[in-house]
Write a protein that holds these residues in place. Structure first.
Motif, mmCIF file in Angstrom:
data_model
loop_
_atom_site.group_PDB
_atom_site.id
_atom_site.type_symbol
_atom_site.label_atom_id
_atom_site.label_comp_id
_atom_site.label_asym_id
_atom_site.label_seq_id
_atom_site.Cartn_x
_atom_site.Cartn_y
_atom_site.Cartn_z
ATOM 1 N N ALA A 4 0.824 -1.197 0.000
ATOM 2 C CA ALA A 4 0.000 0.000 0.000
ATOM 3 C C ALA A 4 0.860 1.249 0.000
ATOM 4 O O ALA A 4 1.773 1.392 0.796
ATOM 5 C CB ALA A 4 -0.918 -0.009 1.221
ATOM 6 N N MET A 5 0.582 2.150 -0.919
ATOM 7 C CA MET A 5 1.266 3.441 -0.952
ATOM 8 C C MET A 5 0.233 4.562 -0.904
ATOM 9 O O MET A 5 0.471 5.660 -1.368
ATOM 10 C CB MET A 5 2.109 3.539 -2.234
ATOM 11 N N SER A 6 -0.931 4.274 -0.370
ATOM 12 C CA SER A 6 -2.002 5.255 -0.337
ATOM 13 C C SER A 6 -1.576 6.459 0.478
ATOM 14 O O SER A 6 -0.837 6.358 1.442
ATOM 15 C CB SER A 6 -3.258 4.634 0.269
ATOM 16 N N ALA A 7 -2.073 7.637 0.083
ATOM 17 C CA ALA A 7 -1.753 8.865 0.806
ATOM 18 C C ALA A 7 -2.569 8.988 2.086
ATOM 19 O O ALA A 7 -2.335 9.895 2.874
ATOM 20 C CB ALA A 7 -2.023 10.068 -0.096
ATOM 21 N N ARG A 8 -3.521 8.095 2.304
ATOM 22 C CA ARG A 8 -4.361 8.226 3.489
ATOM 23 C C ARG A 8 -3.554 7.882 4.742
ATOM 24 O O ARG A 8 -2.940 6.814 4.835
ATOM 25 C CB ARG A 8 -5.592 7.332 3.373
ATOM 26 N N PRO A 9 -3.575 8.788 5.733
ATOM 27 C CA PRO A 9 -2.720 8.612 6.921
ATOM 28 C C PRO A 9 -2.954 7.301 7.666
ATOM 29 O O PRO A 9 -1.988 6.673 8.113
ATOM 30 C CB PRO A 9 -3.103 9.818 7.796
ATOM 31 N N LEU A 43 -1.474 1.656 -9.591
ATOM 32 C CA LEU A 43 -1.261 2.944 -10.244
ATOM 33 C C LEU A 43 -0.227 3.798 -9.528
ATOM 34 O O LEU A 43 0.428 4.638 -10.147
ATOM 35 C CB LEU A 43 -2.589 3.717 -10.320
ATOM 36 N N ASN A 44 -0.067 3.584 -8.213
ATOM 37 C CA ASN A 44 0.738 4.515 -7.424
ATOM 38 C C ASN A 44 1.944 3.923 -6.715
ATOM 39 O O ASN A 44 2.772 4.668 -6.204
ATOM 40 C CB ASN A 44 -0.158 5.208 -6.384
ATOM 41 N N GLN A 45 2.065 2.599 -6.659
ATOM 42 C CA GLN A 45 3.220 2.012 -5.986
ATOM 43 C C GLN A 45 4.447 2.119 -6.891
ATOM 44 O O GLN A 45 4.362 1.920 -8.094
ATOM 45 C CB GLN A 45 2.919 0.548 -5.636
ATOM 46 N N GLU A 50 3.672 3.941 -13.638
ATOM 47 C CA GLU A 50 4.238 4.420 -14.901
ATOM 48 C C GLU A 50 4.193 5.945 -14.852
ATOM 49 O O GLU A 50 3.143 6.553 -15.084
ATOM 50 C CB GLU A 50 3.454 3.844 -16.084
ATOM 51 N N PRO A 51 5.314 6.577 -14.538
ATOM 52 C CA PRO A 51 5.300 8.006 -14.199
ATOM 53 C C PRO A 51 4.805 8.935 -15.300
ATOM 54 O O PRO A 51 4.260 9.991 -15.010
ATOM 55 C CB PRO A 51 6.766 8.300 -13.838
ATOM 56 N N LEU A 52 4.985 8.572 -16.572
ATOM 57 C CA LEU A 52 4.566 9.454 -17.660
ATOM 58 C C LEU A 52 3.143 9.159 -18.140
ATOM 59 O O LEU A 52 2.683 9.765 -19.106
ATOM 60 C CB LEU A 52 5.545 9.348 -18.839
ATOM 61 N N PHE A 126 6.038 14.673 -13.224
ATOM 62 C CA PHE A 126 4.794 14.059 -13.715
ATOM 63 C C PHE A 126 4.319 12.975 -12.750
ATOM 64 O O PHE A 126 3.130 12.845 -12.485
ATOM 65 C CB PHE A 126 4.991 13.472 -15.116
ATOM 66 N N SER A 127 5.260 12.208 -12.224
ATOM 67 C CA SER A 127 4.901 11.131 -11.299
ATOM 68 C C SER A 127 4.211 11.674 -10.059
ATOM 69 O O SER A 127 3.275 11.059 -9.527
ATOM 70 C CB SER A 127 6.157 10.355 -10.901
ATOM 71 N N GLY A 128 4.652 12.863 -9.605
ATOM 72 C CA GLY A 128 4.085 13.435 -8.391
ATOM 73 C C GLY A 128 2.852 14.287 -8.613
ATOM 74 O O GLY A 128 2.282 14.812 -7.652
#
Length: 726
Positions: A4-9, A43-45, A50-52, A126-128
């Motif tokens: 998990a790389m979710s931004a949720r704390p 999509l986010n890990q 895929e950053p582009l 782009f990735s960020g």
């Protein structure tokens, strides 16, 4: 499966408190997988991101291979996955236009780096800048699951609530749940947070451990804190975030201290900050109450297909105020099987239609015109057609329309004032046995849209194609899909009420009939003709001051290049299953966004046609091929702008040559394609595909030369120019 790389704390915090076991411990188990969360991880890990992708649009190139590999590894480990997708929104939508603004700023910065040729900064920028919404990949994932023989269901509302039911029900449909920390809100005790099929281990965390580490919170206190930290049900409590640092991660320990100072009660904490402007603007306390009640009384589909509260004995009497108006049980069933998505039903139940700016799309006059002037008739058709098959309550609904650039837009759709759409297309109910032999042969040898149009050139068939009201219900998948497509073609103006091809129908038929079925260009050709009719596919300067258009040659040559590249935007670059590396074009990405928006709107309409065919009893409901039926309809595949960039790059390089048209010169320029697009398949073959697509679309413009949206001279001149350069 990625971690998990979710931004949720709460997810980030829970992922640091897991235990790890060998995947063999799951042998023989059924695992419920939260589909939105699963896609979000891919999509986010960092391993699979895929950053582009955000600068190219479309689907990730490696995603299908990655998912298929994982599913096959689970099968080999004798683990049975069951995917659960999110369904309708609970209650009225709250658009987060501020987050949209922040993403747009980040994307602007990425494009600035690209235009300044700061290569070392571009990829990270782009990735960020954000990623695609997992919901846009639902059908993509469902198609993979169906081909792998893996079951899935779409929840009536939140997938987390449905997964909790499946795990807690006495039947124990699943043995464990893989998903986000919000599952704890629904009293799931253990959550799998990571499943690595290559290393053959998985990690999980328990709710009781989290409660203990938070200071022995009760279940209600834990729900309060979990909601305040941010989830799909409620944005993060603003004082938890650092002002002036949007996107800065919430410090869980600081948030917990603040929560404790409020007596471990969310509403008490809200009252302590009632003077905070952000709390006031969000109407946060009221939204918290709604979120808390929505979770407490959430709706699921039970083993018998009945839709009702997760805890019926303590259900609120005003549940519709929280969740939204109830739909017929039958429609929830079709949604659960993937027959139709949730977007159009959401508009009906909430009475709200939000027009948002997708990530990567430019906020331009043409995009606003598309959403507010050109697409409303199609959306209105879909709404009206669905309401025609529902209770009178829905047939008289008023749908309020709001746009991202004006949250107070007062446009609305009054369904009671609209004539029935259903009655205009009900004559299409043709069984397979009614098809003449010549038409059956067409059906066996042609793609769907091509067959449905070509069949109507046979006048002996047209004269017998009107079905009486008491006609037998359609039974086979082929019968149903064909009749759905004929109804769709009539609503889009390619076929008239007499089942004859219109002038645009003849143009479309001539274009599709010219294609080689193996090129898979039927849908791109159809969409291109749709955008010609909408007045969008031409060489007009829709995106002034946006980089990435043709740069070399005369103004006329650049105009030709632009039109050809825009046509190529409807196709997809053939690429290896690895992240994209190559030139970008902000201008072609902007045009791709227009194409993608039209495609999604047409998909909504054709899904509604299928659902209403079933709701009205015109097609047999005694079947097992539900998933296959929904996935047989067109407009699932999103387009990227990679093929368009390839065409523009090639045609833009030719003017550097003293003589750009000799074969040897063209071959030399094509040979550079390997350097420009390192991971694509044959550059020449990609160009050939784009030019075959051009030929089909050009043929349509010749047939429809007298139509007002066709600039015949432009298309003829461009075709002549291209013929010497392809």
């Amino acid at each position: 499966m990625p971690a998990a790389m979710s931004a949720r704390p709460l997810d980030e915090w829970a992922n640091t408190r897991t235990q790890t076991f060998d995947i063999a411990a799951l042998k023989g188990s059924a695992i419920g997988i939260h589909a939105t969360h699963y896609l979000d991880l891919h999509l986010n890990q960092y391993v699979t991101k895929e950053p582009l992708l955000i600068a190219l649009g479309g689907f990730p190139f490696a995603l299908q291979a990655n998912i298929t590999r994982e599913l096959q590894a689970l099968k080999a480990a004798e683990v049975t996955p069951i995917f659960v997708f999110d369904g309708l929104d609970a209650g009225k939508p709250y658009p987060d236009f501020s987050a949209q603004t922040e993403n747009a700023k980040a994307l602007q910065q990425a494009w600035d780096y690209y235009d300044q040729q700061q290569a070392d900064q571009v990829v990270d920028a782009f990735s960020g800048a954000g990623s695609a919404h997992p919901e846009s990949l639902y059908k993509f994932l469902q198609r993979i699951l169906q081909s792998e023989g893996i079951n899935f269901i779409v929840a009536p509302y939140a997938a987390s609530a449905q997964l909790a039911y499946l795990e807690k029900d006495p039947h124990r449909f699943i043995d464990a749940v893989f998903g986000p920390a919000e599952l704890f809100f629904f009293d799931v005790e253990k959550i799998i947070t990571k499943m690595d099929t290559e290393l053959r281990h998985f990690s999980w965390v328990t709710k009781s451990l989290c409660q203990e580490e938070f200071g022995r919170l009760s279940n209600e206190q834990f729900l309060d804190l979990g909601l305040l930290l941010g989830s799909p049900f409620l944005p993060t409590f603003p004082p938890f975030e650092t002002p002036g640092y949007p996107g800065k991660r919430v410090n869980i320990r600081e948030a917990l201290g603040m929560f404790n100072s409020g007596g471990r009660n969310a509403l008490t904490l809200c009252s302590q900050f009632e003077e905070d402007q952000r709390i006031h603007e969000l109407d946060y306390a009221d939204r918290f109450k709604r979120a808390f009640m929505t979770i407490t009384h959430h709706v699921i589909m039970d083993v018998d297909g009945k839709v009702g509260p997760l805890d019926p004995e303590n259900a609120s009497s005003d549940l519709h105020e929280l969740i939204g108006q109830r739909l017929p049980e039958e429609l929830y069933f079709y949604i659960s099987k993937g027959i139709m998505g949730s977007r159009v039903p959401n508009w009906l139940t909430s009475g709200e239609l939000l027009l948002s700016l997708p990530l990567g799309a430019e906020d331009t006059p043409i995009y606003r015109r598309l959403l507010t002037e050109k697409l409303p008739p199609i959306r209105t058709q879909a709404l009206c057609l669905l309401s025609n098959s529902l209770h009178r309550f829905y047939q008289t609904k008023v749908i309020n329309v709001r746009a991202w650039y004006d949250d107070k837009t007062d446009k609305s759709i009054h369904l009671k004032d609209l004539p029935s759409v259903k009655d205009t297309i009900s004559s299409w109910r043709i069984g397979g046995k009614q098809l003449p032999e010549s038409v059956q042969k067409l059906q066996d040898n042609s793609p769907l849209l091509t067959f449905c149009l070509s069949a109507l050139k046979e006048q002996s068939f047209v004269s017998k194609s009107f079905s009486p009201k008491d006609a037998a219900a359609l039974t086979s998948k082929q019968e149903i899909v064909s009749n759905v497509t004929w109804r769709f073609l009539q609503l889009r103006g390619y076929v008239d009420t007499k089942h004859q091809l219109t002038s645009w129908g003849k143009a479309l038929e001539s274009a599709l009939s010219s294609l080689n079925p193996s090129d898979n260009l039927e849908e791109p050709t159809f969409l291109a003709i749709e955008l010609i009719r909408l007045g969008i596919l031409n060489a007009k300067d829709w995106f002034p001051n946006i980089s990435g258009g043709p740069m070399r040659g005369s103004d006329e040559e650049q105009q030709h290049n632009l039109l050809i590249s825009r046509v190529a935007c409807f196709g997809k670059i053939q690429h290896k299953p690895i992240g994209y590396s190559g030139p970008l074009s902000r201008q072609l990405l902007s045009f791709r966004s227009l194409v993608s928006t039209v495609r999604a709107t047409l998909r909504d309409l054709i899904e509604v046609i299928l659902a209403t065919l079933l709701l009205s009893g015109e097609a047999s409901r005694d079947r097992e091929d539900w998933a296959e039926l929904g996935l047989s309809l067109p407009f699932i595949d999103d387009n990227d702008c990679g093929l368009a960039i390839a065409v523009r790059t090639y045609l833009d390089d030719l003017p550097q040559e003293p003589e750009p048209t000799p074969q040897i010169v063209r071959d030399e320029v094509k040979a550079k394609g390997k350097e420009w697009f390192q991971h694509s398949h044959s550059f020449s073959e990609n160009l050939d595909t784009a030019f075959h697509l051009w030929d089909a679309v050009y043929k349509a413009t010749q047939t429809a030369a007298k139509e007002p949206m066709v600039d015949s001279k432009l298309w003829d001149d461009t075709n002549k120019w291209l013929s010497a350069r392809r």
